[in-house]
Motif scaffolding. Structure first.
Motif, PDB file in Angstrom:
ATOM      1  N   GLU A  38      51.685  34.845  34.038  1.00 44.06           N
ATOM      2  CA  GLU A  38      51.421  36.279  33.966  1.00 44.06           C
ATOM      3  C   GLU A  38      51.784  36.755  32.554  1.00 44.06           C
ATOM      4  O   GLU A  38      51.247  36.277  31.588  1.00 44.06           O
ATOM      5  CB  GLU A  38      52.210  37.026  35.053  1.00 44.06           C
ATOM      6  CG  GLU A  38      51.752  36.714  36.465  1.00 44.06           C
ATOM      7  CD  GLU A  38      50.328  37.175  36.755  1.00 44.06           C
ATOM      8  OE1 GLU A  38      49.915  38.219  36.218  1.00 44.06           O
ATOM      9  OE2 GLU A  38      49.632  36.484  37.508  1.00 44.06           O
ATOM     10  N   SER A  39      52.741  37.646  32.423  1.00 38.15           N
ATOM     11  CA  SER A  39      53.117  38.137  31.092  1.00 38.15           C
ATOM     12  C   SER A  39      54.406  37.494  30.588  1.00 38.15           C
ATOM     13  O   SER A  39      54.961  37.920  29.584  1.00 38.15           O
ATOM     14  CB  SER A  39      53.297  39.659  31.129  1.00 38.15           C
ATOM     15  OG  SER A  39      54.310  40.016  32.061  1.00 38.15           O
ATOM     16  N   TYR A  76      60.104  36.692  39.456  1.00 36.63           N
ATOM     17  CA  TYR A  76      58.674  36.492  39.706  1.00 36.63           C
ATOM     18  C   TYR A  76      58.409  35.095  40.265  1.00 36.63           C
ATOM     19  O   TYR A  76      57.651  34.928  41.226  1.00 36.63           O
ATOM     20  CB  TYR A  76      57.896  36.703  38.410  1.00 36.63           C
ATOM     21  CG  TYR A  76      56.407  36.552  38.578  1.00 36.63           C
ATOM     22  CD1 TYR A  76      55.650  37.550  39.180  1.00 36.63           C
ATOM     23  CD2 TYR A  76      55.762  35.393  38.145  1.00 36.63           C
ATOM     24  CE1 TYR A  76      54.278  37.404  39.356  1.00 36.63           C
ATOM     25  CE2 TYR A  76      54.395  35.238  38.306  1.00 36.63           C
ATOM     26  CZ  TYR A  76      53.656  36.248  38.912  1.00 36.63           C
ATOM     27  OH  TYR A  76      52.299  36.095  39.085  1.00 36.63           O
ATOM     28  N   GLU A  80      57.690  35.869  44.018  1.00 40.40           N
ATOM     29  CA  GLU A  80      56.241  36.052  44.056  1.00 40.40           C
ATOM     30  C   GLU A  80      55.491  34.729  44.208  1.00 40.40           C
ATOM     31  O   GLU A  80      54.488  34.651  44.917  1.00 40.40           O
ATOM     32  CB  GLU A  80      55.764  36.766  42.786  1.00 40.40           C
ATOM     33  CG  GLU A  80      56.360  38.145  42.583  1.00 40.40           C
ATOM     34  CD  GLU A  80      55.908  39.132  43.646  1.00 40.40           C
ATOM     35  OE1 GLU A  80      54.783  38.970  44.171  1.00 40.40           O
ATOM     36  OE2 GLU A  80      56.679  40.061  43.963  1.00 40.40           O
TER      37      GLU A  80
END
Length: 207
Positions: A38-39, A76, A80
């Motif tokens: 992701e980031s 995350y 996630e």
């Protein structure tokens, strides 16, 4: 030659990452380093079937921004993605400071007085002029003596001519440098009393 501590830290960190990468590859994981999720950029990602392991490396203090991003990355990955997050501390060995006053001068005198057998392979007249880059690798302190081991470099003037010509740079005279290793004994006044082992590597003379 002294290597700056920041370079030691940098390459120690790279070595640790390579070691863990090899470990995971040997266990059948597909491994990527400095990979974005992701980031977030992760130090190392290992995947095998449904398994995910993310590893971040730390070799010193982080500022608040870096600490926050690593916490977010961990959250995350774990919550996630259902993966595992590892934080690996990489601590290079601390440099030891060993110093003996005027040691290079004392070593130079000892070398001049006790030039080893390898000198037979050099020109007839060889004068040691300087000792540099001395690194003391080991010191053992005993009751009445100090045992010192290390390495260094000598600067020598070499000539096939007579000693006087060598000193005056006359005739076929040139300078060269050679690495050497030593083991010696110091007394309580830090004077060299015995040269236990002395080897000068003159192999480069024939290259």
């Amino acid at each position: 030659m002294k290597i700056r501590q920041e370079l030691v830290n940098k390459h120690w960190l790279l070595a640790a990452a390579e070691e863990i990468e090899e470990k995971y590859k040997n266990e059948g994981y597909a491994v990527e380093r400095e990979k974005e999720i992701e980031s977030y950029k992760a130090g190392l990602i290992a995947k095998r079937e449904n398994e995910l392991i993310v590893t971040e490396f730390k070799n010193g203090p982080w500022d608040a921004k870096k600490s926050s991003r690593v916490k977010q990355l961990r959250s995350y990955v774990v919550h996630e993605l259902g993966g595992k997050f590892n934080l690996v501390w990489v601590m290079p060995p601390k440099e030891k400071s060993i110093e003996i006053e005027d040691f290079e001068k004392k070593l130079l005198t000892a070398l001049i007085n006790d030039f080893p057998g390898e000198s037979d392979s050099l020109p007839t007249h060889t004068q040691i002029e300087e000792v540099s880059d001395v690194f003391i690798s080991d010191i053992t302190v005993r009751k009445n003596a100090i045992e010192v081991k290390g390495i260094g470099t000598i600067e020598a003037k070499l000539s096939w001519e007579a000693d006087s010509d060598c000193r005056n740079d006359a005739g076929n005279t040139f300078s060269d440098s050679y690495p050497f290793e030593f083991e010696l004994i110091l007394n309580e006044k830090h004077e060299i009393t015995d040269m236990v082992h002395l080897r000068i590597d003159t192999s480069s003379f024939y290259e």
